[in-house]
Write a protein that holds these residues in place. Structure first.
Motif, PDB file in Angstrom:
ATOM      1  N   UNK A 118       0.831  -1.197   0.000  1.00 14.54           N
ATOM      2  CA  UNK A 118       0.000   0.000   0.000  1.00 14.54           C
ATOM      3  C   UNK A 118       0.871   1.254   0.000  1.00 14.54           C
ATOM      4  N   UNK A 119       1.942   1.234   0.806  1.00 15.45           N
ATOM      5  CA  UNK A 119       2.886   2.352   0.841  1.00 15.45           C
ATOM      6  C   UNK A 119       3.620   2.468  -0.490  1.00 15.45           C
ATOM      7  N   UNK A 120       4.019   1.320  -1.054  1.00 13.80           N
ATOM      8  CA  UNK A 120       4.706   1.315  -2.352  1.00 13.80           C
ATOM      9  C   UNK A 120       3.860   2.012  -3.413  1.00 13.80           C
ATOM     10  N   UNK A 121       2.576   1.674  -3.481  1.00  7.36           N
ATOM     11  CA  UNK A 121       1.673   2.273  -4.464  1.00  7.36           C
ATOM     12  C   UNK A 121       1.631   3.789  -4.319  1.00  7.36           C
ATOM     13  N   UNK A 122       1.528   4.269  -3.072  1.00  7.65           N
ATOM     14  CA  UNK A 122       1.461   5.703  -2.832  1.00  7.65           C
ATOM     15  C   UNK A 122       2.770   6.392  -3.232  1.00  7.65           C
ATOM     16  N   UNK A 123       3.907   5.783  -2.901  1.00  8.38           N
ATOM     17  CA  UNK A 123       5.202   6.404  -3.211  1.00  8.38           C
ATOM     18  C   UNK A 123       5.453   6.460  -4.714  1.00  8.38           C
ATOM     19  N   UNK A 124       5.088   5.412  -5.433  1.00  2.00           N
ATOM     20  CA  UNK A 124       5.255   5.420  -6.898  1.00  2.00           C
ATOM     21  C   UNK A 124       4.396   6.513  -7.515  1.00  2.00           C
ATOM     22  N   UNK A 125       3.177   6.662  -7.017  1.00  5.20           N
ATOM     23  CA  UNK A 125       2.295   7.717  -7.524  1.00  5.20           C
ATOM     24  C   UNK A 125       2.883   9.091  -7.253  1.00  5.20           C
ATOM     25  N   UNK A 126       3.495   9.284  -6.090  1.00  8.23           N
ATOM     26  CA  UNK A 126       4.137  10.567  -5.778  1.00  8.23           C
ATOM     27  C   UNK A 126       5.279  10.871  -6.739  1.00  8.23           C
ATOM     28  N   UNK A 127       5.910   9.838  -7.282  1.00  4.15           N
ATOM     29  CA  UNK A 127       6.975  10.019  -8.285  1.00  4.15           C
ATOM     30  C   UNK A 127       6.416  10.206  -9.689  1.00  4.15           C
ATOM     31  N   UNK A 128       5.076  10.334  -9.809  1.00  2.00           N
ATOM     32  CA  UNK A 128       4.418  10.436 -11.130  1.00  2.00           C
ATOM     33  C   UNK A 128       4.670   9.202 -11.977  1.00  2.00           C
ATOM     34  N   UNK A 129       4.850   8.079 -11.316  1.00  2.00           N
ATOM     35  CA  UNK A 129       5.099   6.833 -12.032  1.00  2.00           C
ATOM     36  C   UNK A 129       3.924   5.879 -11.938  1.00  2.00           C
ATOM     37  N   UNK A 130       4.122   4.703 -12.490  1.00  2.00           N
ATOM     38  CA  UNK A 130       3.093   3.665 -12.446  1.00  2.00           C
ATOM     39  C   UNK A 130       3.720   2.358 -11.982  1.00  2.00           C
ATOM     40  N   UNK A 131       2.887   1.500 -11.386  1.00  3.33           N
ATOM     41  CA  UNK A 131       3.337   0.175 -10.979  1.00  3.33           C
ATOM     42  C   UNK A 131       2.269  -0.837 -11.410  1.00  3.33           C
ATOM     43  N   UNK A 132       2.701  -1.882 -12.088  1.00  2.92           N
ATOM     44  CA  UNK A 132       1.804  -2.925 -12.579  1.00  2.92           C
ATOM     45  C   UNK A 132       2.293  -4.276 -12.071  1.00  2.92           C
ATOM     46  N   UNK A 133       1.361  -5.215 -12.037  1.00  2.00           N
ATOM     47  CA  UNK A 133       1.673  -6.562 -11.559  1.00  2.00           C
ATOM     48  C   UNK A 133       1.136  -7.583 -12.558  1.00  2.00           C
ATOM     49  N   UNK A 134       1.972  -8.537 -12.893  1.00  4.01           N
ATOM     50  CA  UNK A 134       1.521  -9.698 -13.653  1.00  4.01           C
ATOM     51  C   UNK A 134       1.894 -10.933 -12.851  1.00  4.01           C
TER      52      UNK A 134
END
Length: 470
Positions: free
Chosen positions: A439-455
């Motif tokens: 949950x923290x990872x998702x928020x931090x990536x968003x703060x970097x204007x980035x995206x995170x995906x999972x397969x």
């Protein structure tokens, strides 16, 4: 006590008042115009006949009587009388009046005609046997005043014309008033119903019904108001759903935190009670101390992760971005987690070109990668965790892939939820800890204007793909 007046009656009164006032003003103006026009036409007619008579007398001075008699027959049919008089006001010829002209005219009027001016009186009620309009024209010969002619016409006919026009005007006003009342009633009733719908809908919203909607059309202000009302209710509906969701999350959070705190606290309390009552042998005390220390660290991590999560959610974290050599960062993470991976018989492999850089906050990016890598190690036994990095279209892509147990497709979106793993751990998850990391990872990536995906594929492993702009 306040008196309530329906909108319908207000509109009717308003419209009728405006129409009546407008018609009264128009009627007065029109009546005055018609009256002025009728009398102006009459005086112009009299003046024209008088000028014609005088012109014909100049042309035929030897047959004055014949000329005057001829005009008498013509003007009698138009109910016009005239008197021809000399400079002494003595009557030369009269169609009806026999009195001296000087007795009919005021001193001012006599002086004006002697000066060669035409005198017109639109309405006279005193000097003649009946109310008349009269015109007085001077008779000039060889630039000398030799007399004049007085033409009169009863105003009775003019009054009849004016009265008839006023009658038509009154009928028109009554007809227009009836039509206006009908149209006003229809429109007022229509708008009244629309306002009533708004009031009823507002009452439903006040009672907590946010599904109500009103037909709207941007043809007038009431239609725009209905559209704004619908938008407001939609936002209220969404807000209530969000409030309900937040309340559910709050209750779930309290339950999760209570559960997570209960286990280590119970363990620590048991160790303390055992030592106080000498229920733990000397050789087991060191083991007890270690267990208490581990549970204490577990509590500290839970508190820190919760603090981090709330700071991120409330935008209290400032990122200090810099260009970072990705290979160095991934090697540091590998060195830190090699020992943890060895406990699971896992290997960590770094695969990134030396020139690849990433523009990010060093501490927060490290936190992101450690959280994901720990997660991969946790769910992988006797496997491999790959840390990869490369550039693509002005973006840096970081992949963390494992050969672990994988994730069910329907659970992939749930992993970002707060305490998701803690919920699972109470049922089937034999692994640990709190479920706050991703949950923290998702928020931090968003703060970097980035995206995170999972397969992920069940039983074959999981891949996290982080894309950050350069």
């Amino acid at each position: 006590m306040k008196v309530k007046v329906k909108y319908l009656y207000q509109q009717l009164a308003s419209h009728v008042s405006v129409i009546v006032i407008a018609f009264l003003i128009l009627s007065l103006l029109f009546s005055h115009y018609v009256e002025q026009f009728v009398y102006d036409s009459k005086t112009e007619e009299l003046a024209t006949y008088g000028q014609t008579i005088l012109r014909d007398l100049d042309r035929n001075p030897r047959n004055t009587t014949g000329t005057l008699q001829a005009y008498e027959h013509v003007l009698d049919g138009r109910d016009i009388q005239y008197i021809l008089f000399d400079e002494q006001s003595a009557i030369i010829y009269s169609t009806e009046l026999k009195a001296p002209v000087i007795g009919l005219l005021s001193e001012e009027e006599w002086q004006e005609i002697k000066n060669g001016k035409t005198v017109t009186v639109k309405q006279d009620f005193e000097r003649f046997d009946e109310a008349v309009t009269f015109v007085l024209l001077p008779y000039i010969q060889h630039n000398q005043f030799v007399g004049g002619i007085l033409l009169t016409s009863p105003i009775k006919g003019s009054r009849e014309v004016i009265a008839q026009m006023n009658t038509y005007l009154i009928f028109t006003m009554i007809l227009a008033l009836v039509v206006a009342l009908l149209v006003s009633w229809i429109l007022s009733n229509f708008h009244g119903k629309r306002i009533k719908r708004l009031r009823e809908a507002t009452s439903l919203v006040a009672q907590g019904d946010y599904t109500v909607r009103i037909p709207s059309a941007n043809v007038d202000e009431i239609g725009e108001l209905a559209g704004d009302f619908n938008k407001m209710v939609e936002k209220l509906d969404l807000s209530m759903e969000e409030i309900e969701s937040l309340e559910n999350r709050r209750r779930q959070f309290m339950a999760d935190v209570s559960h997570e705190l209960r286990t280590p606290l119970t363990t620590i309390r048991g160790i303390i009670e055992g030592m106080r009552n000498d229920m733990i042998s000397e050789e087991e005390k060191e083991k007890g101390f270690q267990l208490a220390s581990n549970e204490t660290m577990r509590l500290i991590r839970l508190v820190n992760e919760n603090l981090d999560y709330e700071k991120i959610r409330s935008n209290q974290i400032t990122l200090l971005k810099q260009d970072i050599q990705l290979v160095e960062l991934l090697e540091i993470i590998k060195d830190q987690l090699d020992g943890v991976a060895a406990e699971q018989q896992d290997k960590i492999i770094v695969d990134v070109a030396p020139h690849v850089t990433v523009h990010a906050d060093y501490d927060r990016l490290t936190q992101i990668l450690i959280n994901i890598t720990k997660n991969s190690i946790q769910f992988t036994d006797n496997g491999t965790i790959f840390l990869r990095g490369y550039t693509r279209d002005d973006m840096t892509v970081i992949e963390i892939e494992d050969t672990g147990i994988g994730i069910d497709p329907e659970d992939i979106e749930k992993i970002w939820g707060r305490f998701y793993k803690a919920i699972v751990s109470r049922t089937t998850n034999p692994y640990g800890e709190f479920g706050l990391g991703l949950s923290i990872v998702k928020q931090l990536v968003t703060m970097h204007n980035g995206t995170i995906d999972v397969t992920s594929e069940k039983g074959k492993g999981t891949k996290f793909i982080i894309t950050l702009p350069n």
